[in-house]
Design an enzyme around this catalytic site. Sequence first.
Site, PDB file in Angstrom:
ATOM      1  N   CYS C  55       0.844  -1.186   0.000  1.00  0.00           N
ATOM      2  CA  CYS C  55       0.000   0.000   0.000  1.00  0.00           C
ATOM      3  C   CYS C  55       0.885   1.244   0.000  1.00  0.00           C
ATOM      4  O   CYS C  55       1.541   1.536   1.009  1.00  0.00           O
ATOM      5  CB  CYS C  55      -0.927  -0.087   1.219  1.00  0.00           C
ATOM      6  SG  CYS C  55      -1.397   1.454   2.013  1.00  0.00           S
ATOM      7  N   CYS C  58       0.828   3.688   2.880  1.00  0.00           N
ATOM      8  CA  CYS C  58       1.346   3.064   4.105  1.00  0.00           C
ATOM      9  C   CYS C  58       2.868   3.207   4.156  1.00  0.00           C
ATOM     10  O   CYS C  58       3.441   3.596   5.168  1.00  0.00           O
ATOM     11  CB  CYS C  58       1.003   1.581   4.164  1.00  0.00           C
ATOM     12  SG  CYS C  58      -0.748   1.211   4.061  1.00  0.00           S
TER      13      CYS C  58
END
Lengths: 77, 429, 162
Positions: C55, C58
């Site tokens: 991600c 992230c």
Amino acid sequence: MKIRKIFFLITGLVFALNIFSGCAPMGVQVWERDILAKPSMQLDATTNDRAIDEHIYFSKEASSGGGGFGGGGCGCN
Amino acid sequence: MRVQLGKVRPIAGAVAALTATLLGSGASAGEFGKLESSLLLYSETDRVQAAEGLVSFNKYLAGGRILGAKLTLDGLTGASPNGATPSRRIQTFTSPSGNGSYSVAPGTTPLDNTFRDNRIALDVSFSQPLDRLTTLVLGGHYSGEQDYTSLAISGGITRDLNKKNTTLGISGSYAHDLSSPMGGAPIPFSTMAASEEDEDNDEHGGDGSSETKNTFDVILGVTQVFDRRTIVRFNYSFSHASGYLNDPYKLISLVQDENSTDPGEPAGYIYEGRPGTRNKQALFGKFRRYLSGNTLDLSYRYFWDDWKIHSHTVEIFYRWQFDDNRALQPHIRWYRQSRADFYRQFLVQGTSLPTYASADYRLGDFDALTLGLQYFLPLGLGSRLSLGAEYYTQIGDRSPPQAFGSLREFDLYPDLKSFIIKLGFERDF
Amino acid sequence: MLKSHFLALLVYFALALPVAAKDKPKSPELLYAEFADSLGLENKVVYIDFWASWCPPCRQSFPFMKELSRKYGSEGFLIIAINLDKDQAAARSFLAESEPPFPVLYDSAGTIAKQLSLEAIPSSFIYGRDGTFREKHEGFQPEDTLKLRSLVESLIKEREIK
């Protein structure tokens, strides 16, 4: 004979219900998108490539669409 | 950048793609922007040669906004069919500009090799998230070539539903095109201008003025995640064009009738005439699945319009991913088109003329096949290279049933064969 | 000390997850409660972050979280990162490069994520020194650092509870 028909009908219904209940809702959890996040799984990447392809096919064929708008200004078609 | 919201969120989707250099590469995710440049070399055997270069840059701004700009430069040379049929004798045609003429050998498809075209196009786009699930995209387009200018604006919205498993998109665009054909736009069905004698071009009615065309497009799309490895997309698109839809350089041969001395041989040439409006529709579906590191992409489009053209397009890509991020992607595209109802390969002298007619092979019945292979190579530091080679061929009806007389001797729809080379470079910043 | 905590939690989860109520929804308060005993969270400002290596936001949030951890760790600020990669090797590979100074736990089956009904990734749950749930933050964009930093700072400044 009639009993067999009813049997198959009920089995079919149960089967169908199982499939549909399993299907809904379709999709994955937000933390299960590891594969979908990969570049090769992006449907909208390679924009230059697709623009080139569409330009070639728009110039040589009568169809368009499936994405993009017509009248690309090449004076063809 | 041409906004193609039918393929849902081209800009936003690109962010995820571009910044995800993912597993193992270690390269920094693109936080500031992405550069893409491409080169296309296109060559038809004995016909058109073209080169195209594109550079696009997407800049990521605060709040998830993206600003994009793309520059495209095209150059075309070579010869293109002018719509006339072959003849047993040498044929001479006036150049589109009216200054001069060109001749075509007997038995060959008449090709106009006098055109050279250069085109420049600029696309800008802006993408703005309205909230976590909604994105707005706006775009503008300009393109110009010697005899044609196009300006367009577009806008669209996408909305995520079901924990982002479903994405709905709608987009619309409006384009205004200006056509200024060399020698002026000819009156449909008027006789081909004689060269040099008709300096005012008034024998074929061209008055040197420009013609305009307006096009409205709408695309509705839905993208759906099926499971961890599968994603599908469906689009419906509609397009309405009105104004000048003719090809000002295309002719139709007026051939001698069956009872004449030379049946099938040309008696003259007239300019084509197409309807003043066109409504196009298409349904498109795409399926992509991840298979142990590789991906399979299948798509189908059905197209139809009020010129009675129908087409089917099937395209398959298989991307073979190697461990070190290199990939090889073969692909095949099959296309079948059925002709416009006013498509005529020739008209017969003495018969009453139809309301509309065009001999442009691109409106006829044909099958087309593309075979391609693309190789992807990461270069490190967030850069990627791609190399592709393709073969594209069109096959039409070389001996249509309505051919008669000398027309029966010729191939009335010579196969089109072209080779395509693509080079691409991408870099994340 | 961090490593033993980490190991203890790994064992805890390995044992607890299959046993824990599978689809019983969990509130942010319950999430805190589960860690409170084993990790000793008293008087600490706690930042529980759910993330995955695939991600991009992230990954981008890690330098920020590392910065917060270094700056406020001694003042009672603790980040607990819960990784949701299905393929733990990918997570470890990212962590080997990043080397965060805070504990990372693994929920590769996504059990806790499901109980919390996470709608975005990354998702963070921030708690005050008194153990109360203060804020859920979804997603991560570079400009979020301003808001998050000032929130953490104000929570740090809150008086210690006796």
